[in-house]
Design a protein around this motif. Structure first.
Motif, PDB file in Angstrom:
ATOM      1  N   UNK A  97       0.840  -1.205   0.000  1.00 53.34           N
ATOM      2  CA  UNK A  97       0.000   0.000   0.000  1.00 53.34           C
ATOM      3  C   UNK A  97       0.873   1.252   0.000  1.00 53.34           C
ATOM      4  N   UNK A  98       1.909   1.250   0.828  1.00 53.60           N
ATOM      5  CA  UNK A  98       2.825   2.384   0.860  1.00 53.60           C
ATOM      6  C   UNK A  98       3.588   2.564  -0.437  1.00 53.60           C
ATOM      7  N   UNK A  99       3.997   1.430  -1.064  1.00 50.99           N
ATOM      8  CA  UNK A  99       4.714   1.512  -2.340  1.00 50.99           C
ATOM      9  C   UNK A  99       3.845   2.153  -3.419  1.00 50.99           C
ATOM     10  N   UNK A 100       2.566   1.790  -3.449  1.00 52.79           N
ATOM     11  CA  UNK A 100       1.663   2.351  -4.466  1.00 52.79           C
ATOM     12  C   UNK A 100       1.520   3.860  -4.269  1.00 52.79           C
ATOM     13  N   UNK A 101       1.353   4.285  -3.028  1.00 50.24           N
ATOM     14  CA  UNK A 101       1.206   5.719  -2.760  1.00 50.24           C
ATOM     15  C   UNK A 101       2.485   6.471  -3.093  1.00 50.24           C
ATOM     16  N   UNK A 102       3.639   5.861  -2.807  1.00 54.26           N
ATOM     17  CA  UNK A 102       4.912   6.499  -3.147  1.00 54.26           C
ATOM     18  C   UNK A 102       5.061   6.653  -4.651  1.00 54.26           C
ATOM     19  N   UNK A 103       4.784   5.569  -5.380  1.00 54.01           N
ATOM     20  CA  UNK A 103       4.930   5.598  -6.842  1.00 54.01           C
ATOM     21  C   UNK A 103       3.952   6.586  -7.464  1.00 54.01           C
ATOM     22  N   UNK A 104       2.784   6.726  -6.880  1.00 57.19           N
ATOM     23  CA  UNK A 104       1.821   7.698  -7.409  1.00 57.19           C
ATOM     24  C   UNK A 104       2.426   9.100  -7.471  1.00 57.19           C
ATOM     25  N   UNK A 105       3.230   9.445  -6.479  1.00 57.98           N
ATOM     26  CA  UNK A 105       3.863  10.760  -6.452  1.00 57.98           C
ATOM     27  C   UNK A 105       5.042  10.862  -7.416  1.00 57.98           C
ATOM     28  N   UNK A 106       5.640   9.731  -7.740  1.00 56.94           N
ATOM     29  CA  UNK A 106       6.841   9.738  -8.581  1.00 56.94           C
ATOM     30  C   UNK A 106       6.523   9.676 -10.066  1.00 56.94           C
ATOM     31  N   UNK A 107       5.336   9.160 -10.423  1.00 57.08           N
ATOM     32  CA  UNK A 107       4.984   8.978 -11.826  1.00 57.08           C
ATOM     33  C   UNK A 107       4.699  10.299 -12.531  1.00 57.08           C
ATOM     34  N   UNK A 108       4.991  10.313 -13.836  1.00 56.32           N
ATOM     35  CA  UNK A 108       4.564  11.411 -14.691  1.00 56.32           C
ATOM     36  C   UNK A 108       3.053  11.335 -14.894  1.00 56.32           C
ATOM     37  N   UNK A 109       2.481  12.333 -15.536  1.00 51.40           N
ATOM     38  CA  UNK A 109       1.031  12.378 -15.736  1.00 51.40           C
ATOM     39  C   UNK A 109       0.516  11.139 -16.456  1.00 51.40           C
ATOM     40  N   UNK A 110       1.270  10.656 -17.453  1.00 52.15           N
ATOM     41  CA  UNK A 110       0.847   9.488 -18.231  1.00 52.15           C
ATOM     42  C   UNK A 110       1.646   8.242 -17.855  1.00 52.15           C
ATOM     43  N   UNK A 111       2.315   8.267 -16.714  1.00 50.45           N
ATOM     44  CA  UNK A 111       3.165   7.152 -16.325  1.00 50.45           C
ATOM     45  C   UNK A 111       2.394   5.874 -16.045  1.00 50.45           C
ATOM     46  N   UNK A 112       3.097   4.757 -16.157  1.00 49.82           N
ATOM     47  CA  UNK A 112       2.511   3.424 -15.982  1.00 49.82           C
ATOM     48  C   UNK A 112       3.143   2.760 -14.773  1.00 49.82           C
ATOM     49  N   UNK A 113       2.310   2.101 -13.961  1.00 47.39           N
ATOM     50  CA  UNK A 113       2.805   1.312 -12.830  1.00 47.39           C
ATOM     51  C   UNK A 113       2.378  -0.133 -13.030  1.00 47.39           C
ATOM     52  N   UNK A 114       3.307  -1.051 -12.755  1.00 43.49           N
ATOM     53  CA  UNK A 114       3.050  -2.485 -12.901  1.00 43.49           C
ATOM     54  C   UNK A 114       3.148  -3.124 -11.516  1.00 43.49           C
ATOM     55  N   UNK A 115       2.115  -3.876 -11.153  1.00 44.41           N
ATOM     56  CA  UNK A 115       2.079  -4.570  -9.867  1.00 44.41           C
ATOM     57  C   UNK A 115       2.281  -6.063 -10.099  1.00 44.41           C
TER      58      UNK A 115
END
Length: 318
Positions: free
Chosen positions: A151-169
């Motif tokens: 949960x913490x990793x997702x919130x951290x990555x949300x702040x690090x991503x660009x507007x159109x950035x992609x996150x893979x879980x």
């Protein structure tokens, strides 16, 4: 703590000659999707760096590093040999990653690349101290399996991503780590994470608009013809589900230890989805062609056989 120079002792570890020899779980469907997402970003000149939380022995990191563009930064965050900091996380580390060491990761990575990524050795919760907000275009989360950490990793990555950035879980549906599933879908329900697609092992999403990604993805799938897919709806929003059984893997980086492998960074040949490379049509062996002619003479009516012979003679004279 960051590092770009390897410990010399890493050279004494086993040397992989191909990506498949690096231990880890990185299946064909996800290799194809990593390749496609990164190529799609490249073709549209989308800015941003790469990030991986949880590296194990480097299989997906090696793949990502081969798709790093000039001037970009690739950050890998992992505990490696460091203490986990809490009892439950320490137990999971001992159970799941007993063989994990930083030396092994570095040895594997340097078998395919001249230079290490920026390494942050520690809990994934500290990665925000080393990576700028809004600077990451592609992030792969595969660190802890415990709900609180994911949960913490997702919130951290949300702040690090660009507007159109992609996150893979990773492991978003694995039965041995329900905390990842809980954190992933909670982020979808409450934290603004919007699904793009899923495979059997990974969830792909964005905190931006998923529709352009999904439209381009469906066009790419249709152009290939070797990837099964369907579109489902979750809470009224489309989600592409796909499988790539039998599909060919994308190009891999070349190990410097492979036969004939040259030293230096070996970039994978990342092709644009709009311009696939034509495959040569294999020629039938001469012995096989002769056998077919014998069968034709024995089975086909004489008038058909004579017509085939005349056609073959005309072809030789032109």
């Amino acid at each position: 703590m960051t590092a770009r120079i390897a410990d010399q002792s890493a050279e004494q570890l086993p040397r992989p000659t191909r990506l498949s020899e690096v231990k880890g779980w990185f299946f064909t469907a996800d290799q194809l999707l990593f390749d496609w997402f990164l190529a799609h970003q490249r073709d549209r000149a989308e800015p941003g760096d790469l990030l991986e939380l949880g590296a194990y022995l480097g299989k997906s990191a090696i793949f990502l590093g081969a798709r790093l563009r000039p001037g970009e930064r690739f950050t890998v965050c992992d505990l490696f040999d460091s203490p986990a900091g809490d009892a439950s996380n320490s137990r999971e580390m001992r159970k799941s990653y007993a063989t994990l060491t930083r030396r092994a990761f570095e040895a594997n990575y340097l078998a395919f690349h001249d230079e290490l990524p920026d390494i942050v050795q520690g809990l994934s919760s500290v990665v925000g101290d080393h990576v700028d907000e809004g600077s990451v275009r592609f992030a792969h989360i595969d660190a802890s399996h415990l709900y609180e950490h994911v949960h913490g990793d997702i919130l951290t990555v949300r702040e690090l991503l660009t507007t159109h950035g992609v996150v893979v879980m990773d492991d978003y549906r694995a039965e041995h780590c329900p905390g990842v599933a809980a954190a992933t879908w909670q982020a979808v329900a409450n934290e603004g994470l919007r699904p793009i697609c899923i495979t059997g092992t990974k969830f792909y999403g964005t905190f931006g608009d998923p529709e352009p990604w999904q439209q381009a993805l469906l066009e790419w799938i249709a152009s290939r013809g070797d990837i099964w897919h369907e579109v489902q709806y979750v809470a009224g929003a489309p989600l592409v589900r796909l499988s790539a059984k039998g599909a060919a893997e994308p190009a891999h980086p070349v190990s410097r230890h492979a036969a004939g492998g040259a030293r230096g960074v070996q970039r994978a040949a990342v092709r644009s989805p709009e311009a696939p490379t034509a495959r040569p049509v294999p020629r039938r062996p001469a012995a096989s062609r002769a056998a077919l002619r014998r069968v034709a003479r024995e089975v086909l009516p004489p008038v058909v056989t004579r017509a085939l012979v005349r056609a073959r003679r005309r072809a030789r004279t032109h």
